[in-house]
Scaffold this motif. Structure first.
Motif, short mmCIF file in Angstrom:
data_model
loop_
_atom_site.label_atom_id
_atom_site.label_comp_id
_atom_site.label_asym_id
_atom_site.label_seq_id
_atom_site.Cartn_x
_atom_site.Cartn_y
_atom_site.Cartn_z
N VAL A 215 1.14 -1.07 -0.01
CA VAL A 215 0.70 0.00 -0.74
C VAL A 215 0.99 1.43 -0.15
O VAL A 215 1.71 1.45 0.11
N THR A 216 0.08 2.24 -0.27
CA THR A 216 1.41 3.12 -0.67
C THR A 216 0.77 4.60 0.90
O THR A 216 -0.96 5.04 0.36
N LEU A 217 1.76 5.33 1.29
CA LEU A 217 0.96 6.51 2.33
C LEU A 217 1.48 6.87 2.46
O LEU A 217 2.27 7.46 1.83
N THR A 218 0.76 7.88 2.78
CA THR A 218 1.03 9.47 2.68
C THR A 218 1.01 10.36 3.81
O THR A 218 -0.44 9.92 4.19
N ALA A 219 1.78 11.44 4.12
CA ALA A 219 1.59 11.57 5.33
C ALA A 219 1.39 13.11 5.16
O ALA A 219 2.42 13.53 4.52
N PHE A 220 0.74 14.16 5.89
CA PHE A 220 0.32 15.60 5.87
C PHE A 220 0.77 16.17 7.33
O PHE A 220 -0.02 15.62 7.81
N GLU A 221 1.57 17.06 7.20
CA GLU A 221 1.77 18.37 8.08
C GLU A 221 0.32 18.79 7.76
O GLU A 221 1.04 20.10 6.57
N ASN A 222 -0.31 19.73 8.76
CA ASN A 222 -1.51 20.29 8.36
C ASN A 222 -1.78 19.82 7.08
O ASN A 222 -2.48 19.03 6.64
N ASP A 223 -2.03 20.53 5.33
CA ASP A 223 -2.66 19.75 4.34
C ASP A 223 -1.64 19.83 3.34
O ASP A 223 -1.69 19.49 2.42
N LYS A 224 0.41 19.93 3.99
CA LYS A 224 1.34 19.53 2.91
C LYS A 224 1.70 18.19 3.15
O LYS A 224 2.11 18.24 4.23
N LYS A 225 1.82 17.77 1.86
CA LYS A 225 3.08 16.21 1.93
C LYS A 225 3.99 16.70 2.43
O LYS A 225 4.80 17.40 1.96
N VAL A 226 4.44 15.57 3.23
CA VAL A 226 6.13 15.33 4.21
C VAL A 226 6.29 14.12 3.43
O VAL A 226 7.45 14.09 3.41
N PHE A 227 4.99 13.86 3.25
CA PHE A 227 6.43 11.93 2.86
C PHE A 227 4.69 10.79 2.29
O PHE A 227 3.77 11.02 2.22
N ARG A 228 5.79 10.22 1.53
CA ARG A 228 5.22 9.24 0.63
C ARG A 228 5.87 8.39 0.12
O ARG A 228 6.68 8.39 -0.02
#
Length: 412
Positions: A215-228
């Protein structure tokens, strides 16, 4: 001419490496370690298999070190993953490279790595003392040794390699940070990194024990993508763990000022149009079934009730009555399954520590303190940390080597 005396405080990965290179460079080395065994934390890394390093080019090593990676440019340029592999194979440990360029002993035994380092220390006549350092000794400008619980250990150079504050049972209790601070160093805030994540709510808890692969995990800080990243994660009673969650945690440092959430793409191999066609095909197959019984081919059993609840579709609605708009919302959930994150698990659950000795106060080539002459740092005590995959041990090897060589060089 007498040998230069070097005291290494801490018998973990970085400390053993520093002691070996200092001794190879001609110094008289004393290694101070309170634990009965050297490499206690090293022996539990990689679930006991020891992910020794990552067989990646230097640029990739730096890219996988989100915390002060530039500081490691010199250390990595002199000792990268290939150098680490050659080093351990010279010590008689055959290695293998697995998925993601992760390097392990062929035996899958971390003890083979620590035993090889111990043999090398012994062959170089490094003096091993079972004692805990409590204070650095200085003459005001330069280090002169360290005070242990048992006695004073005079030295012309001291290498602090005491680790962070994760896994305190292995001896990483933060005393190195305290000693560094006592002689004028700045310690940036310490918290867990590569640590499981706590969810807001109890959706993950309802799927406890379920592991998702590919699976692909995306992390967001506020609404900014910081990791994928693509990989594996596992749902737990508190939230999420597994390789993807641990790596994402390295980007979550400001819960006091920022909000964080994750999104899982459950079907990264399909775009939305392809997933819609797949859903239509499954719905045709299960056209006379209740909606709650129509997702068995697309999802693991434990996740189906959560998906049904999140979709807002009546579980007992017949599949042939699901509207196009409802199907569109279902596709969105498959591609963007949300997990709001409340915070990190305690630092004691972390694989590594984020924070430590401020790197602007350390020479990146020699690992020598810019505050106190003759004091060096290696490994997790420094404010550098990386993703999972062998990158953090590579930091230990590279900084340990750099500190060992620099501390043993120069005038006696």
């Amino acid at each position: 001419m007498s040998k230069k005396s070097v005291l290494v405080i801490g018998g973990g990965a970085a400390g053993m490496m520093a002691a070996i290179f200092a001794a190879e460079n001609g110094a008289a080395v004393t290694l101070l370690e309170p634990n009965e065994r050297l490499g206690k934390k090293l022996n539990i890394t990689g679930k006991g298999r020891c992910n020794v390093t990552n067989n990646a080019p230097m640029e990739e090593l730096l890219q996988n070190t989100p915390r002060n990676g530039k500081f490691l440019y010199s250390a990595f340029s002199h000792f990268d993953g290939l150098d680490a592999m050659a080093f351990f194979e010279r010590l008689g440990v055959p290695l293998k490279t697995e998925r993601g360029n992760r390097v392990f002993p062929v035996s899958d035994r971390s003890f083979d790595i620590s035993a090889a380092l111990e043999r090398r220390l012994k062959s170089l006549h490094v003096r091993l003392v079972r004692d805990r350092a409590v204070r650095l000794c200085t003459d005001g400008e330069a280090v002169t040794g360290a005070q242990g619980e048992q006695q004073v250990y005079p030295a012309q150079a001291v290498i602090l390699a005491t680790g962070g504050v994760s896994y305190p049972a292995t001896g990483s209790t933060g005393e190195g940070h305290r000693m560094a601070a006592s002689v004028g160093h700045t310690i940036t805030p310490l918290q867990g990194s590569l640590v499981p994540l706590r969810e807001q709510g109890n959706t993950c808890a309802a799927m406890q024990g379920l592991s998702l692969r590919n699976v692909t995990l995306t992390a967001f800080e506020n609404d900014k993508k910081v990791f994928r990243e693509l990989g594996e994660l596992v749902f737990t009673h508190f939230g999420v763990s597994g390789p993807l969650a641990l790596s994402a945690s390295a980007h979550m440092r400001r819960f006091d000022k920022k909000r964080y959430h994750l999104e899982i793409d459950l079907k990264p191999g399909l775009d939305e149009a392809q997933l819609d066609r797949r859903l239509l095909s499954d719905f045709e197959k299960y056209c006379n079934h209740d909606f709650c019984n129509a997702l068995n081919d697309l999802l693991p059993q434990k996740m189906i009730p959560q998906m049904v609840a999140a979709s807002g579709i009546d579980p007992h609605c017949k599949v042939n009555a699901v509207t196009r708009e409802q199907r569109k919302e279902l596709i969105r959930l498959f591609k963007h399954w949300p997990i709001p994150i409340a915070g990190l698990r305690p630092v004691t659950d972390a694989i590594i520590t984020s924070g430590g000795v401020k790197v602007s106060e350390v020479n990146p080539t020699t690992m020598e303190s810019k505050v106190v002459k003759g004091l060096y740092f290696a490994g997790e005590i420094l404010d550098v940390d990386a993703y999972t995959g062998g990158f953090n041990l590579q930091i230990a090897w590279a900084t340990g080597r750099a500190a060992g060589i620099a501390a043993s060089s120069g005038e006696n």
